[in-house]
Write a protein that holds these residues in place. Structure first.
Motif, PDB file in Angstrom:
ATOM      1  N   PHE A   1      13.812  -5.150  42.585  1.00 36.13           N
ATOM      2  CA  PHE A   1      14.703  -4.911  43.712  1.00 36.13           C
ATOM      3  C   PHE A   1      14.089  -4.047  44.817  1.00 36.13           C
ATOM      4  CE2 PHE A   1      18.522  -3.295  45.856  1.00 36.13           C
ATOM      5  CZ  PHE A   1      19.247  -4.468  45.987  1.00 36.13           C
ATOM      6  N   TYR A   2      12.938  -3.445  44.583  1.00 39.22           N
ATOM      7  CA  TYR A   2      12.415  -2.438  45.510  1.00 39.22           C
ATOM      8  C   TYR A   2      12.223  -2.987  46.932  1.00 39.22           C
ATOM      9  CZ  TYR A   2       9.425   1.168  47.506  1.00 39.22           C
ATOM     10  OH  TYR A   2       8.898   2.141  48.320  1.00 39.22           O
ATOM     11  N   GLU A   3      11.520  -4.083  47.079  1.00 38.10           N
ATOM     12  CA  GLU A   3      11.240  -4.624  48.414  1.00 38.10           C
ATOM     13  C   GLU A   3      12.531  -5.021  49.129  1.00 38.10           C
ATOM     14  OE1 GLU A   3       9.504  -5.414  45.702  1.00 38.10           O
ATOM     15  OE2 GLU A   3       7.583  -4.490  46.250  1.00 38.10           O
ATOM     16  N   LYS A   4      13.449  -5.650  48.377  1.00 39.98           N
ATOM     17  CA  LYS A   4      14.745  -6.010  48.961  1.00 39.98           C
ATOM     18  C   LYS A   4      15.495  -4.755  49.396  1.00 39.98           C
ATOM     19  CE  LYS A   4      18.350  -8.587  49.922  1.00 39.98           C
ATOM     20  NZ  LYS A   4      18.347  -9.512  51.081  1.00 39.98           N
ATOM     21  N   GLY A   5      15.410  -3.694  48.586  1.00 41.48           N
ATOM     22  CA  GLY A   5      16.074  -2.447  48.923  1.00 41.48           C
ATOM     23  C   GLY A   5      15.542  -1.837  50.201  1.00 41.48           C
ATOM     24  N   VAL A   6      14.224  -1.787  50.346  1.00 44.87           N
ATOM     25  CA  VAL A   6      13.620  -1.242  51.565  1.00 44.87           C
ATOM     26  C   VAL A   6      14.090  -2.028  52.782  1.00 44.87           C
ATOM     27  CG1 VAL A   6      11.448  -0.925  52.807  1.00 44.87           C
ATOM     28  CG2 VAL A   6      11.602  -0.282  50.399  1.00 44.87           C
ATOM     29  N   GLU A   7      14.127  -3.337  52.655  1.00 41.17           N
ATOM     30  CA  GLU A   7      14.532  -4.191  53.773  1.00 41.17           C
ATOM     31  C   GLU A   7      15.969  -3.914  54.205  1.00 41.17           C
ATOM     32  OE1 GLU A   7      15.411  -8.952  54.563  1.00 41.17           O
ATOM     33  OE2 GLU A   7      14.089  -8.343  52.913  1.00 41.17           O
ATOM     34  N   VAL A   8      16.888  -3.848  53.236  1.00 42.89           N
ATOM     35  CA  VAL A   8      18.295  -3.649  53.597  1.00 42.89           C
ATOM     36  C   VAL A   8      18.526  -2.238  54.130  1.00 42.89           C
ATOM     37  CG1 VAL A   8      19.179  -2.850  51.341  1.00 42.89           C
ATOM     38  CG2 VAL A   8      20.651  -4.167  52.851  1.00 42.89           C
ATOM     39  N   ILE A   9      17.772  -1.252  53.668  1.00 43.84           N
ATOM     40  CA  ILE A   9      17.882   0.107  54.178  1.00 43.84           C
ATOM     41  C   ILE A   9      17.432   0.166  55.634  1.00 43.84           C
ATOM     42  CG2 ILE A   9      16.878   2.429  53.993  1.00 43.84           C
ATOM     43  CD1 ILE A   9      16.812   1.880  50.898  1.00 43.84           C
ATOM     44  N   GLN A  10      16.296  -0.456  55.935  1.00 46.89           N
ATOM     45  CA  GLN A  10      15.800  -0.470  57.313  1.00 46.89           C
ATOM     46  C   GLN A  10      16.796  -1.143  58.253  1.00 46.89           C
ATOM     47  OE1 GLN A  10      12.039  -2.424  56.474  1.00 46.89           O
ATOM     48  NE2 GLN A  10      10.900  -0.528  56.865  1.00 46.89           N
ATOM     49  N   THR A  11      17.330  -2.278  57.834  1.00 47.54           N
ATOM     50  CA  THR A  11      18.288  -3.004  58.667  1.00 47.54           C
ATOM     51  C   THR A  11      19.559  -2.189  58.890  1.00 47.54           C
ATOM     52  OG1 THR A  11      17.469  -5.119  57.834  1.00 47.54           O
ATOM     53  CG2 THR A  11      19.626  -5.135  58.873  1.00 47.54           C
ATOM     54  N   SER A  12      20.050  -1.538  57.839  1.00 47.78           N
ATOM     55  CA  SER A  12      21.271  -0.739  57.956  1.00 47.78           C
ATOM     56  C   SER A  12      21.080   0.421  58.930  1.00 47.78           C
ATOM     57  CB  SER A  12      21.676  -0.209  56.585  1.00 47.78           C
ATOM     58  OG  SER A  12      21.991  -1.268  55.701  1.00 47.78           O
ATOM     59  N   LEU A  13      19.936   1.096  58.836  1.00 51.83           N
ATOM     60  CA  LEU A  13      19.661   2.219  59.733  1.00 51.83           C
ATOM     61  C   LEU A  13      19.549   1.761  61.183  1.00 51.83           C
ATOM     62  CD1 LEU A  13      17.120   4.253  57.568  1.00 51.83           C
ATOM     63  CD2 LEU A  13      19.428   4.947  58.219  1.00 51.83           C
ATOM     64  N   GLU A  14      18.914   0.623  61.398  1.00 51.28           N
ATOM     65  CA  GLU A  14      18.789   0.101  62.762  1.00 51.28           C
ATOM     66  C   GLU A  14      20.157  -0.187  63.368  1.00 51.28           C
ATOM     67  OE1 GLU A  14      16.310  -3.279  62.238  1.00 51.28           O
ATOM     68  OE2 GLU A  14      14.484  -2.101  61.876  1.00 51.28           O
ATOM     69  N   LYS A  15      21.056  -0.748  62.573  1.00 49.97           N
ATOM     70  CA  LYS A  15      22.394  -1.063  63.082  1.00 49.97           C
ATOM     71  C   LYS A  15      23.216   0.195  63.318  1.00 49.97           C
ATOM     72  CE  LYS A  15      22.648  -5.723  61.087  1.00 49.97           C
ATOM     73  NZ  LYS A  15      23.340  -6.612  60.106  1.00 49.97           N
ATOM     74  N   LEU A  16      23.089   1.181  62.427  1.00 50.77           N
ATOM     75  CA  LEU A  16      23.812   2.445  62.645  1.00 50.77           C
ATOM     76  C   LEU A  16      23.332   3.127  63.912  1.00 50.77           C
ATOM     77  CD1 LEU A  16      24.023   3.978  59.051  1.00 50.77           C
ATOM     78  CD2 LEU A  16      25.902   3.058  60.396  1.00 50.77           C
ATOM     79  N   ALA A  17      22.034   3.052  64.180  1.00 50.20           N
ATOM     80  CA  ALA A  17      21.467   3.704  65.366  1.00 50.20           C
ATOM     81  C   ALA A  17      22.011   3.114  66.665  1.00 50.20           C
ATOM     82  CB  ALA A  17      19.946   3.593  65.337  1.00 50.20           C
ATOM     83  N   GLU A  18      22.505   1.876  66.608  1.00 52.57           N
ATOM     84  CA  GLU A  18      23.064   1.249  67.804  1.00 52.57           C
ATOM     85  C   GLU A  18      24.413   1.853  68.198  1.00 52.57           C
ATOM     86  OE1 GLU A  18      23.316  -2.877  66.907  1.00 52.57           O
ATOM     87  OE2 GLU A  18      21.142  -3.173  66.758  1.00 52.57           O
TER      88      GLU A  18
END
Length: 495
Positions: free
Chosen positions: A107-124
């Protein structure tokens, strides 16, 4: 992105509470702030407005930030189902059950991906994100594939504040040891230290603050007092363990059945604010005694926990108690246990297809576990047949559907037309899927007053459980915190 991550020298140092206070302090200054925890491990969950499931701590922090909780604030939630396996909830939806090893490997790579995407959307949408780490950030055996501490601070590129718990002892060693185990790059990201849960005269710790700052070169931003009765829901089992040791001399004795995989234990937290109520957890049959009321809480593993109750003889104590006039409330998994039969055709509760178990037989109903979990906020009233004209609200998180086998006697009417639960003729046996049942102040007062009446104790008026708890917490934290320095760390952060 502007933000700060609250990390701890260990679990249960107060990260969640401090992050909650930071959220309220920022929003009170007109700053759009969101909480964030990349990966949470807890059976105490929160249902978002769109029916998704996240860690309860981030839901609470969103309330403190005066914003609506979303799955972006806790994209990964792990819900333990046994000592070795956890249900993986990704972006609010359960996707699979994995062992710890399986999770790390697949799950590690999938986890990193979803974390990055979530942070980008919150930053908006937000100006500041208050992040929370988990456990210790220097667990050497886990660091290479961790998804919740320094890795996430690096992805977001934000500074870190390190929190240590002085109440448990060893505060100097925990701070220095944690910093020593960081890499240079990680240590350079730590811009402040908070000493939490201090009891006594702060002046007696002035030399300690001076030593920490001289030894580490990092400013101590606060020596926070031990804040009791703050009214903020606990995040995990460690906060629950503290409550188990908080019995008090009081008029009413309420027994909570201590299930191995208890979930959403925040259901019982309002009782700690009731001065004449003592809560105790029953783990063994000989501890049962003669309580004024019994609550069977929710569980992540209903059939297995019911089997444990039977192995310990607690089931017989419960049945005998009710048959001799006792009062019991079952919530979610506890409600399912009160029925006649539990059926798990697809193994969604047990992991074993076609598993079945006899219930306690106190409610004329059977529960059939299903593949899809129901997660929804719920609003309604007590069913007319109860004779109680009270509004109710809470949330549902469950796999099973409970069906009456005879004598239908619903407890609630939710969302205008859906009947829920069971309410016996005398109100002594109650079952419901509604979590946070006892957070409804009028209902809690009514139920407790019936217990008081039976014991010959004076009746009480309804008291508010929530009140302005977030402002009270923020005010208490701000008394000891260099808030201006915190803001400078956040807004002037540079590598």
């Amino acid at each position: 992105m502007k933000g700060v991550m609250i990390q701890g020298t260990s679990s249960d140092v107060g990260k969640s509470l401090i992050a909650t206070a930071f959220c309220r302090l920022f929003v009170n200054e007109g700053i759009r702030v969101a909480p964030f925890k990349s990966q949470n491990m807890s059976n105490n969950s929160y249902v978002t407005i769109d029916g998704k499931e996240i860690g309860r701590a981030q839901g609470i922090q969103a309330e403190a930030a005066k914003t609506e909780a979303t799955v972006l604030m806790n994209p990964i939630l792990l819900k333990p189902r046994s000592d070795s396996q956890s249900e993986v909830v990704l972006l609010g939806k359960a996707i699979q059950t994995l062992s710890g090893k399986g999770y790390r490997e697949s799950f590690y790579e999938k986890g990193v991906e979803v974390i990055q995407t979530s942070l980008e959307k919150l930053a908006e949408d937000y100006e500041v994100v208050v992040m929370e780490g988990a456990g210790s950030p220097v667990e050497i055996n886990l660091k290479d594939r961790e998804l919740v501490n320094m890795k996430v601070a690096e992805i977001a590129d934000i500074p870190v504040i390190l929190v240590a718990d002085i109440d448990r002892g060893g505060v100097f060693a925990s701070i220095v040891g944690t910093l020593e185990l960081f890499t240079k790059e990680e240590r350079d990201r730590v811009k402040g230290i908070i000493v939490n849960k201090f009891r006594g005269d702060f002046q007696l710790f002035e030399d300690g603050v001076k030593w920490i700052e001289e030894k580490t070169g990092i400013p101590v931003l606060a020596v926070l007092p031990y804040i009791e009765h703050h009214g903020i829901d606990g995040e995990d089992s460690l906060s629950l363990d503290k409550h188990k040791n908080m019995r008090k001399a009081a008029g009413l004795d309420i027994a909570i059945i201590d299930l191995p995989f208890i979930s959403n234990y925040s259901d019982i937290e309002p009782f700690y604010r009731e001065e004449d109520v003592s809560i105790r957890f029953v783990k063994h049959a000989e501890e049962f005694g003669s309580p004024d009321g019994v609550i069977i809480p929710g569980t992540k593993s209903t059939i297995r926990d019911l089997q444990v109750l039977k192995e310990k003889g607690i089931d017989e104590k419960i049945i005998d108690y009710v048959q001799n006039g006792g009062s019991i409330v079952g919530i979610c998994g506890g409600y399912q246990m009160l029925g006649e039969r539990l059926i798990d055709p697809d193994g969604t509760d047990t992991g074993i297809s076609s598993a079945e178990e006899n219930g306690l037989g106190l409610i004329p109903a059977k529960t059939i576990f299903q593949k899809d979990k129901k997660t929804v906020r719920a609003y309604g009233i007590c069913h007319p047949q109860t004779g109680l004209d009270l509004p109710m609200s809470g949330y549902e998180i469950h796999l099973g559907e409970t069906i009456y086998t005879s004598n239908k006697a619903p407890f609630l009417v939710l969302d205008h037309d859906k009947q829920d639960g069971f309410y016996s003729e005398n109100g002594r046996v109650i079952g419901t899927y509604l979590h946070h049942l006892f957070h409804n102040d009028e209902w809690r007062c009514s139920w407790l007053n019936e217990r008081r009446k039976a014991k010959g104790l004076p009746q009480k008026e309804s008291m508010s459980y929530k009140g302005d708890r977030y402002d009270q917490l923020a005010e208490e934290v701000a008394k000891s915190l260099d808030w201006e320095k915190v803001k400078k760390i956040v807004f002037e952060w540079k590598k």
